[in-house]
Design an enzyme around this catalytic site. Structure first.
Site, short mmCIF file in Angstrom:
data_model
loop_
_atom_site.label_atom_id
_atom_site.label_comp_id
_atom_site.label_asym_id
_atom_site.label_seq_id
_atom_site.Cartn_x
_atom_site.Cartn_y
_atom_site.Cartn_z
N GLU A 86 -8.72 0.65 -1.65
CA GLU A 86 -8.95 0.85 -3.14
C GLU A 86 -10.64 1.33 -2.63
O GLU A 86 -11.59 1.19 -3.13
CB GLU A 86 -9.31 -0.95 -3.97
CG GLU A 86 -7.57 -1.28 -3.30
CD GLU A 86 -8.64 -2.95 -4.02
OE1 GLU A 86 -7.83 -3.22 -4.66
OE2 GLU A 86 -8.71 -3.85 -3.03
C1 ACM Z 1 -6.01 -4.72 -0.37
O1 ACM Z 1 -5.06 -5.54 -0.52
N1 ACM Z 1 -6.57 -3.80 -0.60
C2 ACM Z 1 -5.02 -4.25 0.78
#
Ligand code: ACM
Length: 706
Positions: free
Chosen positions: A346
């Site tokens: 992310e």
């Molecule tokens: C995640 O849940 N961003 C690995």
């Protein structure tokens, strides 16, 4: 896609009975030949969880009483005797009698040298790996006759696994305690069986980590993935870079001595500790302390909210790599495990896109995307990790062209990335479908398999699937509640990772889970007892009966629902009714089973009495909860769900009457109840009623001509 909300829908659940075991999935773990399973029927799994690879029940029972002794022969060391002593402590409490103490007092219990008369003989061939890895041999055999039990293993880790099995075999009846005669040959299906614990969003004291390590060992899990940094806090003491803990932890961090102690504690239980320090995104806390390494001008503040945030390391800054080299060089010494998790998930890319210098760097190097730039960052990290003896693990975002296959991919955005990684030559572990914070059922997690029978991977590719990890992200958990979000559901995942693929009987899982859950609290975790304790505070009184009864039938809303409805931050006290509730309450399974047996034969009494009692109780709860709310505003959080529960109870009683009498319900009855059924499928406040589908089956059946 919103942060950590992408739970995949798990397809149908196999209800096959036990078990013919195929060859071990991962030939690197155990080199011996195929073990043939011989378990005949689900009830014969007794309270074994995970179900062993091979179980043959014998005749007779080994009685357990105050004369119980353990003899150790073959290899012996402090880890082995520690494991035996811990087993004896737990056994002593279960039996309620004192066992033979060591005369010198140096050790808690005496280990016998009289092999002929010892109740349990433990025999390890060797210590196991100096630093446990995913190639450790965890196999063991356990032979119990009415005369004695013999536990043999190639390594101390195998003994640790076998001692847990022995404890799971202990049963009581009016005449006392005993273990049934049995021959067990056991070894794991997958070598990497973990739990991720996020201590950044909410910190967890050492005692919480340690009690969870004990519970993990009880169900043969072997990796603690410790998520130690994120936007909300940096949790490890660095002596080279002390601003990390001084400015970015709110004072909530582990000293280096504490880290070493936890790692040693885990090793004693045959558990590896893989640290995660998330880079280049999810990195606000690093950059609070060292804003000079960010991709945008600081200063930065610790994030209190949850989601995906922009602060990101600058991949074009050489000083970033020198910093990370020195950081890894210091911290790698605390974690002997050969793996180091770099996160990599992310990365919003916002700061990179907004920074002309970074974009110029991208163009000059011919990187078309921010993802390609992140691969460059990873490629710079790899030699740093290698220099300090570490292999890279990362979330599946790191799986971009150019990433060396020495990296391990952790699949979270969907299981396709797992197969894709294995197909492309990477070793990989699964977490997609195993997010404990999503508040799904044990049944849901149990249906997820890293290597389902339908897998199209070649045997060589399949061997790259090392296993998986349940993930306990901490947006909505703190020290008081974390155990209840991990246990007992993680035990279902532990079974999926240890037991043969064919072990899929959900009814048998819930039968065992009820007992195993109670026994897990023996290890110190507080997943069941937390509810009453929290309710006493919430009610301001010891009189919590209606609230406790209500929470037998309600569970927390799903992760995404709670995130939207409550908009919690790190600073919100986690002391609401939703926090006292537990995911997947056992009544969900029970009510579903009762409804199914009733619908199989509606005029028959099976299940009718119990269901009637439950439905009546729902009707009585509402006025009792109203009385509780007179002195506790937080108790009023029960009302939305309690209202629906009362209406469902009344409808359920009617449905049972119609079905039992073979009577046709009055016109419009089903139509009047349908909105209530629809409400029961949605969050009610921050809670959910977990058996809406069972009630719908019952009520719709009663509403049909029959
Ligand atoms: C995640 O849940 N961003 C690995």
């Amino acid at each position: 896609m919103s942060h950590r909300c992408c739970a995949p829908v798990v397809a149908g659940i196999a209800l096959a009975c036990l078990v013919t075991m195929a060859a071990a999935q991962n030939p690197t773990v155990i080199a011996t030949s195929t073990v043939q399973a011989t378990v005949a029927a689900p009830s014969q799994t007794r309270f074994l969880l995970p179900v062993p690879a091979s179980v043959q029940w014998g005749e007779g029972r080994l009685r357990l009483d105050s004369t119980f002794t353990v003899a150790v022969r073959g290899h012996s060391d402090a880890r082995l005797s520690g494991a035996v002593w811990r087993m004896l402590q737990r056994l002593e409490k279960r039996l309620g009698v004192s066992l033979t103490r060591s005369p010198e007092g140096a050790a808690p219990f005496a280990l016998s040298t009289d092999f002929a008369s010892a109740t349990l003989v433990v025999e390890a061939q060797g210590p196991g790996q100096t630093v446990q890895t995913e190639t450790e041999d965890e196999s063991y055999t356990l032979d119990v006759t009415s005369a004695r039990a013999v536990l043999r293993a190639p390594t101390v880790v195998g003994v640790i696994r076998g001692l847990e099995t022995f404890l799971q075999l202990v049963e009581g009846d009016r005449s006392g305690f005993s273990v049934p005669a049995v021959t067990i040959q056991d070894r794991p299906r997958f070598p990497w069986r973990g739990i991720l614990i996020d201590v950044s969003r909410h910190f967890e004291p050492v005692a919480v980590i340690e009690r969870n390590l004990d519970a993990m060992a009880a169900v043969k899990l072997n990796v603690l993935h410790w998520h130690l940094s994120d936007d909300q806090g940096f949790r490890v003491e660095s002596r080279r870079f002390p601003k990390l803990q001084e400015q970015a932890s709110d004072g909530l961090f582990y000293t280096q001595a504490e880290i070493r102690a936890v790692v040693a504690y885990a090793r004693d239980r045959g558990i590896r500790v893989v640290p995660e320090f998330d880079v280049p995104g999810h990195s606000t806390s690093w950059l609070v302390a060292y804003p000079e390494y960010a991709s945008a001008p600081g200063p930065f503040a610790l994030e209190r909210e949850f989601g995906v945030f922009d602060p990101t390391f600058d991949p074009t800054n050489e000083r970033v790599y020198r910093f990370l080299d020195r950081f890894v060089g210091e911290i790698a010494a605390l974690f002997p495990d050969p793996y180091w998790h770099v996160g990599g998930d992310e990365n919003s890319g916002v700061e990179w896109s907004a920074n002309p210098r970074i974009q110029a760097f991208k163009r000059a190097r011919g990187f078309a995307t921010n993802e390609a730039l992140q691969t460059y960052f990873n490629q710079r990290l790899l030699p740093i990790l290698a220099k300090h003896g570490k292999r890279m693990v990362g979330w599946d975002e790191i799986l971009e062209p150019g990433l060396p296959t020495s990296s391990v991919i952790q699949s979270w955005r969907g299981r396709a990335t797992l197969d894709s990684a294995a197909h492309r030559g990477y070793t990989a572990i699964l977490s997609s479908g195993w997010y404990l914070d999503h508040q799904r059922t044990a049944e849901y997690h149990y249906a997820v398999d890293p290597l389902p029978a339908t897998s199209t991977l070649t045997p060589e590719e399949a061997a790259r699937i090392l296993g998986g990890e349940a993930c306990m992200w901490a947006e909505h958990v703190g020290p008081e509640t974390i155990d209840s979000r991990i246990w007992p559901r993680a035990a279902a995942i532990a079974e999926r990772l240890w037991s043969p693929r064919e072990v899929t009987d959900v009814a048998d899982l819930y039968r065992r889970l009820a007992v195993v859950s109670a026994r897990l609290e023996e290890t110190g975790v507080q997943h069941a007892s937390h509810t009453d304790r929290m309710l006493r505070r919430l009610a301001g009184s010891a009189d919590i009966a209606p609230l406790a009864e209500f929470l037998r039938y309600a569970q927390p809303a799903y992760f995404g629902e709670r995130s939207q409805l409550q908009r919690t931050t790190q600073l919100n006290p986690l002391t609401h009714l939703v926090d006292a509730a537990r995911p997947d309450p056992f009544t969900r399974w029970r009510i579903g089973a009762l409804v199914d047996s009733l619908l199989a034969d509606p005029r028959h009494a099976a299940g009718r009495g119990e269901l009637t009692a439950i439905f009546d109780a729902w009707g009585r709860l509402l006025p009792q909860l109203q009385a509780a709310a007179d002195s506790s505003p937080l108790a009023g959080e029960a009302f939305p769900a309690a209202d629906v529960l009362a209406a469902l109870g009344a409808a359920g009683v009617d449905a049972l009457t119609f079905l039992g009498d073979g009577a046709v319900p009055p016109d419009g009855w089903l139509a009047r109840i349908t909105p209530t059924l629809d409400r029961a499928d949605r969050p009610l406040g921050l809670l959910r009623l977990p058996f809406g589908s069972a009630l719908r089956r019952l009520i719709v059946a009663a509403g049909q001509p029959h």
